[in-house]
Design an enzyme around this catalytic site. Structure first.
Site: not given
Ligand code: GLN
Length: 542
Positions: A382, A508, A510
């Site tokens: 992310c 994600h 994970e």
């Molecule tokens: N802050 C980033 C976004 O909102 C990444 C979010 C995250 O790592 N879950 O896109």
């Protein structure tokens, strides 16, 4: 009709109600029963999505886009099932539902009160799982500790349900602590007596006591607990500290927790317990043939629970590779003016963690530059993927003033920007791009090799995305978009073609790693780290 099991906690928090609930569920599932688990959290937040990870650890996201408590991660990892919004309910959500109904006039002029309106809503949420899922058993974990003001409406609902259901259809497990007093040289039962008394004042007599302890408790202690707490001696179960949470189901099976539950609820198991895959995983986990060090660059490192699912995904993928994975957390804020502070030969892979806001961003970008230049296996999740894109445009493409608009809204080159549908959103709760989305993979990519499939579905939690205006330039310099959303064209995966293992994902992974189904990308990453270490050792020995 489902049978209901309630799990309450006494004496102190952090006794592991989630793990005990998930372990019992696993044992019942291993006998062919259909089981689900649900957690009630007694705080006023409508969901944990707006909580800082320092408060309650990571926010776990389900396929249907619910932002939930991290215990749901344990449920999924243990049971290999997908949970949903219905599996996690907070006091905030209960009250919100009741207040909304009141505003709609649904209570026909009645005074709206905790009993019966709040308790009815709690009971409705418990029974909802029964209606939704055709389960043999619904396990409901009540968050918090008996005696907390916040827990009272839940205990009252539990009392009412116990009254409404037949004895064979519902039972209460109370998880408690039996401390050992060194000075006295004995285990103490008094804290448990008090917490059970507290339960009894709410009209509830527990059926089973599960006793967390650091050392074995004697028969005498069990007898004492049984006598004072009004339970059968055979129903006083020892839960001794385990070397890994994944051993707890096996320990609970040895203590016959599953058999006691089956007998009390008059359940009919489909077959004898099948824990073969579980035990195979434990054996591999305990007998690794390799060992690698993975640096986790994040900013909530003081609290390992903030990256719970990442740590667990490494446990699963490590066992699959018969490899011990040492995850070494490094604070990204400490990397702004320096490279990774470890000696390079001790690093076999680097994962840059998800996150929000600008704190520690430059350290993450710096770490990525290092692993890109040195050929160390890299996995960005992310925000970690977004940082890899920024690093690429700054240091490989050579543009100046490159950033994500999350960090600098005025940047000349916004290679990561706010998703268009996020532009007019002002409410923070439940408004990100959340939950499962499809992604198509490109032939020949690391991702497609790992997944062994062209189409995947993964869970998301973000507001920013790769800016497709920069796609051609990004790819021309070696960072390829190898996974995209088929509906929106949104870039979900980037990989370097000039590097042995360099992958960043917008989602994600994970969150979908399970004991019996480790995540393909974590398996591939650990494998790459093992190969990298071997190759380095070979070169050094020449
Ligand atoms: N802050 C980033 C976004 O909102 C990444 C979010 C995250 O790592 N879950 O896109």
């Amino acid at each position: 009709m489902s049978k209901f099991i309630f799990v309450t906690g006494g004496v102190t928090s952090s006794l592991g109600k989630g793990i005990i609930s998930a372990s019992l569920a696993k044992l019942l599932q291993a006998r062919g029963l259909k089981v689900t688990i649900q957690k009630f959290d007694p705080y006023i937040n409508v969901d944990p999505g707006t909580l800082n990870p320092y408060e309650h650890g990571e926010c776990y996201v389900t396929d249907d886009g619910a932002e939930t408590d991290l215990d749901l991660g344990h449920y999924e990892r243990f049971l290999n099932i997908s949970t949903s919004q219905a599996n996690n309910v907070t006091t905030g959500r209960i009250y919100q539902t009741v207040i909304n109904k009141e505003r709609q006039g649904a209570y026909l002029g009645k005074t709206v009160q905790i009993i019966p309106h709040i308790t009815d809503e709690i009971k409705r949420r418990i029974k909802l799982l029964e209606t939704n899922g055709d389960y043999d058993v619904v396990i409901t974990e009540l968050g918090g500790t008996v005696g907390d003001i916040e827990s009272l409406p839940y205990l009252e609902s539990l009392r009412q349900m116990k009254r409404e259901l037949k004895k064979k259809d519902c039972l209460v497990i109370h998880l408690t602590l039996i401390p050992y007093l060194k000075a006295a040289g004995e285990h103490k039962t008094k804290p448990t007596q008090h917490s059970v008394k507290e339960l009894q004042m709410a009209g509830i007599i527990p059926d089973i006591l599960v006793c967390r302890t650091e050392s074995h408790i004697t028969d005498e202690i069990k007898e004492k607990l049984a006598l004072f707490c009004n339970v059968e001696k055979e129903h006083v179960i020892e839960a001794i500290d385990a070397d890994t949470i994944y051993r707890v189901p096996v320990l609970m099976q040895e203590e016959k927790l599953d058999q006691i539950v089956i007998d009390k609820l008059e359940l009919t198991p489909k077959h004898s317990p099948n824990m073969e895959r579980w035990v195979e995983f434990l054996t591999k986990y305990k007998n690794p043939k390799h060992e690698v060090n993975i640096v986790l660059v994040g900013k909530y490192n003081e609290l390992p629970d903030a990256y719970k699912s990442i740590h667990e995904a490494f446990v699963h993928a490590g066992a699959e590779n018969e490899c011990k994975v040492n995850v070494i957390p490094i604070h990204s804020e400490n990397l702004e003016d320096t490279y990774l502070p470890l000696e390079i030969h001790k690093i076999h892979g680097v994962l840059v963690a998800p996150g929000f806001g600008d704190r520690g961003i430059e350290g993450k970008i710096h770490a990525i530059q290092y692993v890109r230049e040195k050929g160390i296996p890299f996995f960005g999740i992310c925000l970690g993927m977004q940082c890899a894109v920024v690093e690429h445009f700054r240091n490989v493409v050579g543009l100046d003033d490159v950033s994500s608009t999350e960090v600098n809204s005025e940047t000349k080159n916004p290679v990561i920007g706010l998703m268009p549908d996020q532009a007019n959103i002002s409410n923070k709760g439940g408004t990100m791009r959340l939950g499962a989305y499809q992604c198509d993979l490109k032939e020949g990519s690391i991702a497609m090799d790992a997944y062994n499939s062209e189409h995947i579905s993964e869970r998301h939690r973000h507001r920013y995305e790769f800016n497709n205006d920069y796609l051609e330039e990004m790819e021309a310099h070696g960072l390829k978009a190898v996974g995209t959303n088929p509906d929106t064209g949104l870039v979900e995966i980037v990989e370097r073609e000039d590097h042995p293992f360099f992958i960043g994902v917008q989602y994600h992974p994970e969150l979908k790693s399970r004991v019996e189904e480790p995540h393909p990308l974590f398996i591939a990453f650990v494998e790459a780290a093992v190969q990298y270490k071997k190759a380095k050792e070979m070169v050094n020995s020449l």
